[in-house]
Design a protein around this motif. Structure first.
Motif, PDB file in Angstrom:
ATOM      1  N   TYR A  17      -8.699  -9.605 -11.341  1.00 48.73           N
ATOM      2  CA  TYR A  17      -9.513  -8.882 -10.368  1.00 48.73           C
ATOM      3  C   TYR A  17      -9.942  -7.527 -10.919  1.00 48.73           C
ATOM      4  O   TYR A  17      -9.276  -6.945 -11.779  1.00 48.73           O
ATOM      5  N   GLN A  18     -11.059  -7.041 -10.383  1.00 49.55           N
ATOM      6  CA  GLN A  18     -11.569  -5.740 -10.785  1.00 49.55           C
ATOM      7  C   GLN A  18     -10.589  -4.621 -10.442  1.00 49.55           C
ATOM      8  O   GLN A  18     -10.430  -3.669 -11.186  1.00 49.55           O
ATOM      9  N   THR A  19      -9.951  -4.726  -9.285  1.00 49.43           N
ATOM     10  CA  THR A  19      -9.077  -3.654  -8.805  1.00 49.43           C
ATOM     11  C   THR A  19      -7.769  -4.229  -8.299  1.00 49.43           C
ATOM     12  O   THR A  19      -7.759  -5.210  -7.559  1.00 49.43           O
ATOM     13  N   THR A  20      -6.669  -3.615  -8.687  1.00 45.79           N
ATOM     14  CA  THR A  20      -5.362  -3.988  -8.161  1.00 45.79           C
ATOM     15  C   THR A  20      -4.614  -2.726  -7.761  1.00 45.79           C
ATOM     16  O   THR A  20      -4.545  -1.767  -8.536  1.00 45.79           O
ATOM     17  N   ASN A  21      -4.084  -2.711  -6.553  1.00 41.36           N
ATOM     18  CA  ASN A  21      -3.287  -1.590  -6.062  1.00 41.36           C
ATOM     19  C   ASN A  21      -1.919  -2.087  -5.635  1.00 41.36           C
ATOM     20  O   ASN A  21      -1.803  -3.160  -5.033  1.00 41.36           O
ATOM     21  N   VAL A  22      -0.900  -1.305  -5.927  1.00 47.52           N
ATOM     22  CA  VAL A  22       0.470  -1.622  -5.541  1.00 47.52           C
ATOM     23  C   VAL A  22       0.965  -0.532  -4.598  1.00 47.52           C
ATOM     24  O   VAL A  22       0.869   0.660  -4.911  1.00 47.52           O
ATOM     25  N   TYR A  23       1.482  -0.946  -3.436  1.00 44.70           N
ATOM     26  CA  TYR A  23       2.018  -0.022  -2.443  1.00 44.70           C
ATOM     27  C   TYR A  23       3.489  -0.346  -2.212  1.00 44.70           C
ATOM     28  O   TYR A  23       3.856  -1.515  -2.124  1.00 44.70           O
ATOM     29  N   LYS A  24       4.315   0.694  -2.080  1.00 47.47           N
ATOM     30  CA  LYS A  24       5.736   0.465  -1.855  1.00 47.47           C
ATOM     31  C   LYS A  24       6.262   1.427  -0.798  1.00 47.47           C
ATOM     32  O   LYS A  24       5.829   2.585  -0.709  1.00 47.47           O
ATOM     33  N   ALA A  25       7.223   0.931  -0.021  1.00 47.67           N
ATOM     34  CA  ALA A  25       7.941   1.772   0.940  1.00 47.67           C
ATOM     35  C   ALA A  25       9.370   1.271   1.018  1.00 47.67           C
ATOM     36  O   ALA A  25       9.638   0.078   0.839  1.00 47.67           O
TER      37      ALA A  25
END
Length: 226
Positions: free
Chosen positions: A172-180
């Motif tokens: 994919y063009q963009t990948t974001n990882v979020y964590k909590a």
């Protein structure tokens, strides 16, 4: 067919501002904050939307997906019941259960070399422009004990590159990882188990069962072909 309220309804969310990104030290209890985010995008010298346009023709690019990819506020501070709520997370990304491609549900699974026991809901959702991986895990100090802490990890990818034979192999063009991560409360614990059971029943009814003896298959239920 409507889904059971146990996992299809989102609890009311506290009001949160959506302006500039706030520093965690300035947050009030009801404020929403992206506790941890990692971006893997196009080169920083280019504007994000123009770089997508160069890579793909306009009809192959979802700008709604791009906007969702660059969101800043996702989690709530001191409100774990919102951070473990996969229905709310899926709603934030407009990725609903009709896009469910794979799922795994675990309970009281020993975590190697930690002394802890993990229960988790893991969901993979894929639509023509996006892929969303949600993992909500609870940790207990011993088997059968009530979990005390949680970790939520979200990986959101937008706008495919190329035409892979298997959708799970798409880049994919963009990948974001979020964590909590943080301590649980009673509301979060009840919501997690309600969703866990409801989603498991949905996955059993709507997805093929994976080969549980395959060392290469992570998922319990899956429509993936690769």
């Amino acid at each position: 067919m409507p889904f059971p309220p146990a996992f299809s309804l989102m609890p009311g969310r506290p009001f949160c501002p959506h302006g500039e990104e706030l520093r965690e030290t300035s947050l009030k209890p009801h404020e929403r904050h992206n506790m941890s985010q990692q971006n893997v995008n196009t080169t920083a010298s280019e504007s994000k939307e123009s770089s997508f346009s160069k890579a793909e023709s306009a009809e192959n690019v979802s700008y709604d997906a791009i906007r969702r990819a660059f969101r800043r506020n996702l989690f709530y501070v001191n409100y774990p019941q919102f951070n473990v709520n996969t229905a709310a997370i899926r709603g934030d990304f407009n990725m609903h259960l009709e896009y469910l491609a794979a799922a795994t549900f675990t309970r009281d699974e020993a975590v190697f070399d930690s002394g802890k026991f993990r229960s988790a809901t893991e969901l993979l959702l894929i639509n023509p422009h996006e892929k969303l991986l949600i993992t909500v895990a609870l940790f207990a100090p011993k088997a059968g004990a009530a979990p005390e802490t949680y970790e939520t990890r979200i990986v959101h990818s937008a706008n495919p590159i190329g035409d892979e034979e298997y959708e799970e192999s798409t880049e994919y063009q963009t990948t974001n990882v979020y964590k909590a991560a943080g301590l649980l409360n009673v509301a979060a614990l009840e919501l997690f188990w309600s969703e866990h059971e409801g989603l498991k029943k949905h996955a059993q009814a709507s997805l093929p069962k994976s080969d549980e003896y395959s060392p290469f298959c992570h998922w319990q239920f899956s429509r993936l072909r690769g």
